[in-house]
Scaffold this active site. Sequence first.
Site, mmCIF file in Angstrom:
data_model
loop_
_atom_site.group_PDB
_atom_site.id
_atom_site.type_symbol
_atom_site.label_atom_id
_atom_site.label_comp_id
_atom_site.label_asym_id
_atom_site.label_seq_id
_atom_site.Cartn_x
_atom_site.Cartn_y
_atom_site.Cartn_z
ATOM 1 C CB SER A 121 -25.197 21.231 2.500
ATOM 2 O OG SER A 121 -25.127 19.854 2.827
ATOM 3 C CG ASP A 145 -25.967 17.444 -4.269
ATOM 4 O OD1 ASP A 145 -25.061 16.725 -3.812
ATOM 5 O OD2 ASP A 145 -26.507 18.354 -3.626
ATOM 6 C CG HIS A 180 -23.145 18.833 -1.857
ATOM 7 N ND1 HIS A 180 -24.497 18.829 -1.585
ATOM 8 C CD2 HIS A 180 -22.523 19.121 -0.676
ATOM 9 C CE1 HIS A 180 -24.692 19.095 -0.296
ATOM 10 N NE2 HIS A 180 -23.513 19.278 0.276
#
Length: 315
Positions: free
Chosen positions: A159, A243, A275
Amino acid sequence: MLSYMQLLVYGVGGVAAAGMALLIAFQEKLVYVPVLPGLPKSYPITPARLRLKYEDIWLRASDGIRLHAWFIHCVPPRPGPTVLFFQENAGNIAHRLEFIHIMLQRLQCNVLMLSYRGYGASDGYPSQHGIIRDAQAALDHLVQRTDIDTSQIFVFGRSLGGAVGAVLAKNNPNKVSGLILENTFTSILDMAGVMLPFLKWFIGHGGSKHPRLLNFLVRSPWNTIDDIGQIKQPILFLSGLQDEMVPPSHMQILYDKAAENNDCCLFVDFPSGMHMNTWLSGGDRYWRTIQLFLNRHVPGKEGTVNGSNDLRSAY
């Protein structure tokens, strides 16, 4: 008297202006979340709780900010890669120890976990320019160590950490052997468009040729889409197709951009990956993917997969 249509236009414009004003004013608080709600800033656990052999590392960024990191040793010691791990946005490195524990077991590597400025025990306040300095300080520390193979330093970012890792790999082509990105976004502005869809009319899209009208107002743009095309090292893209935070299309856009000028890119998706849990839902395939990537791209080593030099043949 204003017509109904005029009132509607003014109303929509006012909402958009208010949304942009809030985005601009509070962008750092939206981008960086060093402390999870209801939890202290300090580390809830240390590697010692998991019986890992580690060192507390204290670094200085180039602007003098004092940073904390954990260097976790592979046990027993063995020749192999060292992974520089950059975490997601929220919380601190202690919240990633379960993942790192399994990484050590599956990949037989050393790991350096860095607390960005303002996170964990590190001083300062987070910003893009500051975190880029932090990442460089962590890499420079690894390069100076005498107990690791400095030709086998790989960067792993998830991320926000993927955006950090992309900048670091771009800036250090001779120090970073490869880059692993997991569930990373194309840019902060594109993520703003995901969270506040009406803003897409103003910001454009990083995966397109439209200009970013608000780019000059964003202090932490993290334009990974711009950095990824300049990286020459091998890149592994790990994408969770479920996600719920970063649209999986962002990872595909990043891969497509990188592959334009880089023949050593591999995209692997995980159908049930979300995620934060792609590494869990991916199971053995997830870890085997990373292990094969590391083996294949150790400098000076001809890695093979079932007798083939093509990493894709493993899937």
